[in-house]
Scaffold this active site. Structure first.
Site, PDB file in Angstrom:
ATOM      1  N   ARG A   1      18.418 -27.839   3.565  1.00 51.70           N
ATOM      2  CA  ARG A   1      19.788 -28.117   3.170  1.00 51.70           C
ATOM      3  C   ARG A   1      19.978 -28.133   1.661  1.00 51.70           C
ATOM      4  O   ARG A   1      21.086 -28.341   1.197  1.00 51.70           O
ATOM      5  CB  ARG A   1      20.133 -29.511   3.692  1.00 51.70           C
TER       6      ARG A   1
ATOM      7  N   ARG B   1      31.460 -34.439   3.554  1.00 52.68           N
ATOM      8  CA  ARG B   1      30.294 -33.645   3.992  1.00 52.68           C
ATOM      9  C   ARG B   1      30.484 -32.167   3.631  1.00 52.68           C
ATOM     10  O   ARG B   1      29.533 -31.478   3.261  1.00 52.68           O
ATOM     11  CB  ARG B   1      30.066 -33.823   5.502  1.00 52.68           C
TER      12      ARG B   1
ATOM     13  N   ARG C   1      34.363 -34.459  18.783  1.00 53.11           N
ATOM     14  CA  ARG C   1      32.995 -34.427  19.329  1.00 53.11           C
ATOM     15  C   ARG C   1      32.544 -35.811  19.810  1.00 53.11           C
ATOM     16  O   ARG C   1      32.813 -36.826  19.181  1.00 53.11           O
ATOM     17  CB  ARG C   1      32.006 -33.970  18.241  1.00 53.11           C
TER      18      ARG C   1
ATOM     19  N   LYS D   1      25.696 -25.711  15.154  1.00 57.52           N
ATOM     20  CA  LYS D   1      24.234 -25.640  15.052  1.00 57.52           C
ATOM     21  C   LYS D   1      23.558 -26.353  16.217  1.00 57.52           C
ATOM     22  O   LYS D   1      22.642 -25.826  16.844  1.00 57.52           O
ATOM     23  CB  LYS D   1      23.746 -26.268  13.729  1.00 57.52           C
TER      24      LYS D   1
ATOM     25  N   ARG E   1      29.838 -40.322  16.168  1.00 58.54           N
ATOM     26  CA  ARG E   1      28.998 -40.573  14.997  1.00 58.54           C
ATOM     27  C   ARG E   1      29.804 -41.258  13.891  1.00 58.54           C
ATOM     28  O   ARG E   1      30.956 -40.904  13.661  1.00 58.54           O
ATOM     29  CB  ARG E   1      28.420 -39.242  14.481  1.00 58.54           C
TER      30      ARG E   1
END
Ligand code: AP5
Ligand code: MG
Length: 207
Positions: A81, A162, A120, A8, A151
């Site tokens: 969401r 998640r 990432r 995204k 993160r």
């Protein structure tokens, strides 16, 4: 829309340039509040670092201020969401005399998610999202020289949680939009360039 790691953020950054949109990532907005050191930010950190969703009402009130401050077209990344957020977005659009043009779901097989996310890194300064090799040494952004960081919610355990939250709270949003005539699914398991082309083709039609 899309599960964690679907791409995204990667796609939104490109789309905002090409289509002159304002990119609003609710995850980035919340991380910005945390970075500000505010009391609200401390409360938010306790929620998102565990991989849970912040309460709908809080998310909507933060977002409405940002949305009302711009006349540009907007690309929402990671919002809505929950079904409650989708309903609140409809109300907000009506109040602000705006409309939703397209809902894009980037789909990705779940066995791709953990690998993508744990590789990432993101730049604190320019926000660039990078894929790094395991044990990559460099902590410097190749675009602007800023500091790269991981993160806190990007550990394999948090990513799994998640995904559970995504299934329980966010997938029902797909049903909310599916029959609206504005919903489309794009295969996210292709190169970023091909994913971008597919989204571009959809958006060119409504430009
Ligand atoms: P958020 O920041 O939105 O996280 P997320 O939805 O879990 O998604 P990610 O940002 O992890 O993934 P992405 O789809 O953006 O993928 P990316 O492009 O980075 O939200 C974080 C938290 O904030 C939530 O858990 C929640 O607590 C809170 N929150 C946010 N919004 C909320 C809301 N509306 N309500 C309540 N709470 C909210 O790509 C991932 C990696 O894959 C990168 O390394 C990238 O380089 C790589 N990659 C991208 N595309 C490709 C490709 N095509 N091929 C190969 N690799 C690729
Ligand atoms: Mg993102």
């Amino acid at each position: 829309m899309g599960c964690p790691g679907a791409g995204k953020g990667t796609q939104s950054v490109k789309l905002q340039e090409v289509f002159h949109l304002k990119h609003i990532s609710t995850g980035d907005v919340l991380r910005g509040e945390i970075a500000s050191g505010s009391e609200l930010g401390r409360q938010i950190a306790g929620i998102i670092n565990q991989g849970n969703l912040v309460p709908d009402q809080l998310m909507i009130s933060i977002l409405e201020k940002i949305v009302s401050a711009t006349d540009k077209g907007i690309i929402f990344d990671g919002f809505p969401r929950t079904v409650a957020q989708a309903q609140a977005l409809d109300d907000m659009m009506q109040r602000l005399q705006r409309q939703i043009s397209q809902v894009i779901m980037i789909s990705l097989p779940e066995n791709e998610v953990v690998g993508r996310i744990t590789s990432r890194r993101q730049c604190r300064k320019c926000g660039e999202i990078l894929h790094v090799e395991p044990n990559a040494g460099s902590t410097v952004c190749p675009v602007c020289g800023g500091e790269l960081y991981t993160r806190p919610d990007d550990t394999p355990e948090r990513v799994k949680h998640r995904l559970e939250v995504y299934h329980q709270d966010t997938l029902p949003v797909k049903n909310y939009y599916q029959n609206s005539g504005k919903y489309i699914e794009i295969n996210g398991n292709q190169t970023p360039q091909q994913v971008f082309k597919d989204i571009q083709t959809v958006l060119e039609k409504i430009k």
